[in-house]
Write an enzyme that holds these catalytic residues in place. Structure first.
Site, PDB file in Angstrom:
ATOM      1  N   ASP A   1      43.208  30.845  38.256  1.00 58.41           N
ATOM      2  CA  ASP A   1      42.229  31.759  38.833  1.00 58.41           C
ATOM      3  C   ASP A   1      41.700  32.699  37.757  1.00 58.41           C
ATOM      4  O   ASP A   1      42.388  32.988  36.766  1.00 58.41           O
ATOM      5  CB  ASP A   1      42.865  32.586  39.959  1.00 58.41           C
ATOM      6  CG  ASP A   1      43.316  31.729  41.128  1.00 58.41           C
ATOM      7  OD1 ASP A   1      42.757  30.628  41.301  1.00 58.41           O
ATOM      8  OD2 ASP A   1      44.221  32.162  41.864  1.00 58.41           O
ATOM      9  N   ARG A   2      40.510  33.190  37.980  1.00 61.01           N
ATOM     10  CA  ARG A   2      39.859  34.058  36.986  1.00 61.01           C
ATOM     11  C   ARG A   2      40.728  35.257  36.610  1.00 61.01           C
ATOM     12  O   ARG A   2      40.820  35.637  35.435  1.00 61.01           O
ATOM     13  CB  ARG A   2      38.510  34.541  37.540  1.00 61.01           C
ATOM     14  CG  ARG A   2      37.740  35.434  36.600  1.00 61.01           C
ATOM     15  CD  ARG A   2      36.394  35.816  37.192  1.00 61.01           C
ATOM     16  NE  ARG A   2      35.621  36.648  36.293  1.00 61.01           N
ATOM     17  CZ  ARG A   2      34.385  37.066  36.536  1.00 61.01           C
ATOM     18  NH1 ARG A   2      33.776  36.719  37.660  1.00 61.01           N
ATOM     19  NH2 ARG A   2      33.748  37.820  35.667  1.00 61.01           N
TER      20      ARG A   2
END
Length: 306
Positions: free
Chosen positions: A136-137
């Site tokens: 995930d970012r």
């Protein structure tokens, strides 16, 4: 009509996947229609989409309209410098990066660039760079990038089984019970009205299993090690929330109490870090890679210990 000889790096790859990679901008439906009609041929013969390429094969490609490639996005110097300093492992077939929080793994959804676009600009001599898996970012830590198709295929095979051991550190709200070592709850992807992608526990979803163990206990929080046994989107985050202990700093899967606690300890990002990878590739010794917590997360732990 053009002909293309298959090189060693592409040997073993499915024909349809190879075409999707080299025919950027050509609609997927057009490629599969051409395969069904026999427009793409190998060594002058018709083949199916799942044909595995062999070094030296001659691929015939019919005339296709292929849009001119768009200009590569400009990568900010800040991210370029960060990535160059955070290469943990490099060999002829693989890169492992300690990804910083805040950088997506690829462009899309309003983002012009991500980790993979940055790497392709930093390393133009690498003809093949593809993400092996995703983070995930807002998650930091170890991520694998293949430099050869054969390595990508092998690691994907291992990820579908138990050949890759991935461990994460997460700071969760409350005191995680010692006896809760496994969270098993099926996950279903969902799109909320705002367009934001969310995942929820749903008995109609895909099977998902995460192992948890306590690393350190604090008054109102627990540092846990999470081991995803399956690889679903947002799995660790949703399983922690489902267990009643959301990860601190998680803006998607949290509650008011956890958000208040995160603010009180000065946490400004998701406290989730991919800290270790263990796997092996054919004809190579096993790899055990680790990435220490970033300074901002270590600072949070030091304050909690006080």
């Amino acid at each position: 009509m053009r002909q293309q000889q298959i090189e060693a790096d592409s040997a073993g790859q499915r024909l349809d996947n190879y075409l999707l990679k080299i025919l950027k901008g050509v609609p997927k439906t057009r490629i599969y229609r051409g395969l069904r009609k026999g427009e793409f041929r190998i060594n002058k013969g018709r083949v199916k989409a799942d044909y595995r390429l062999v070094e030296g094969d001659i691929l015939r490609i019919p005339p296709l309209h292929q849009p001119a490639p768009s200009a590569a996005p400009m990568i900010p110097g800040f991210w370029a410098a960060q990535i160059a300093q955070r290469i943990v492992h490099e060999d002829p077939g693989l890169l492992v990066i300690n990804k910083p929080s805040g950088l997506a793994v690829h462009g899309g959804s309003g983002l012009n660039y991500g980790l993979i676009e940055c790497l392709r600009q930093l390393r133009p001599e690498d003809r093949f760079l593809e993400l092996v898996h995703r983070l995930d970012r807002d998650t930091s830590g170890l991520i694998m990038v293949a430099r050869k198709p054969a390595v990508l295929r092998e690691l994907h095979r291992q990820l579908r089984g138990e050949g890759v051991d991935k461990r994460y550190l997460a700071l969760v709200a409350g005191r995680w019970p010692k006896e809760r070592r496994i969270v098993e709850a099926p996950l279903q992807k969902n799109i909320v009205q705002s367009g934001e992608r969310m995942v929820k526990v749903d008995r109609e979803g895909k099977s998902a299993v995460t192992g948890f163990s306590i690393v350190e206990q604090f008054a109102d929080a627990t540092l846990v090690e999470a081991r995803p046994i399956t690889g679903r989107t947002h799995q660790i985050r949703v399983h922690a929330q489902f267990a009643g202990h959301p990860i601190l700093g998680d803006s998607k899967y949290s509650d008011d109490q956890a958000e208040t606690l995160a603010r009180s300890i000065g946490l400004k990002r998701l406290f989730l870090h991919a800290r270790s990878l263990r796997f092996s590739l054919p004809e190579q010794p096993p790899l055990q890679l680790e990435a220490a917590l970033d300074d901002d997360l270590e600072f949070i732990l030091k304050n909690l210990r006080k």
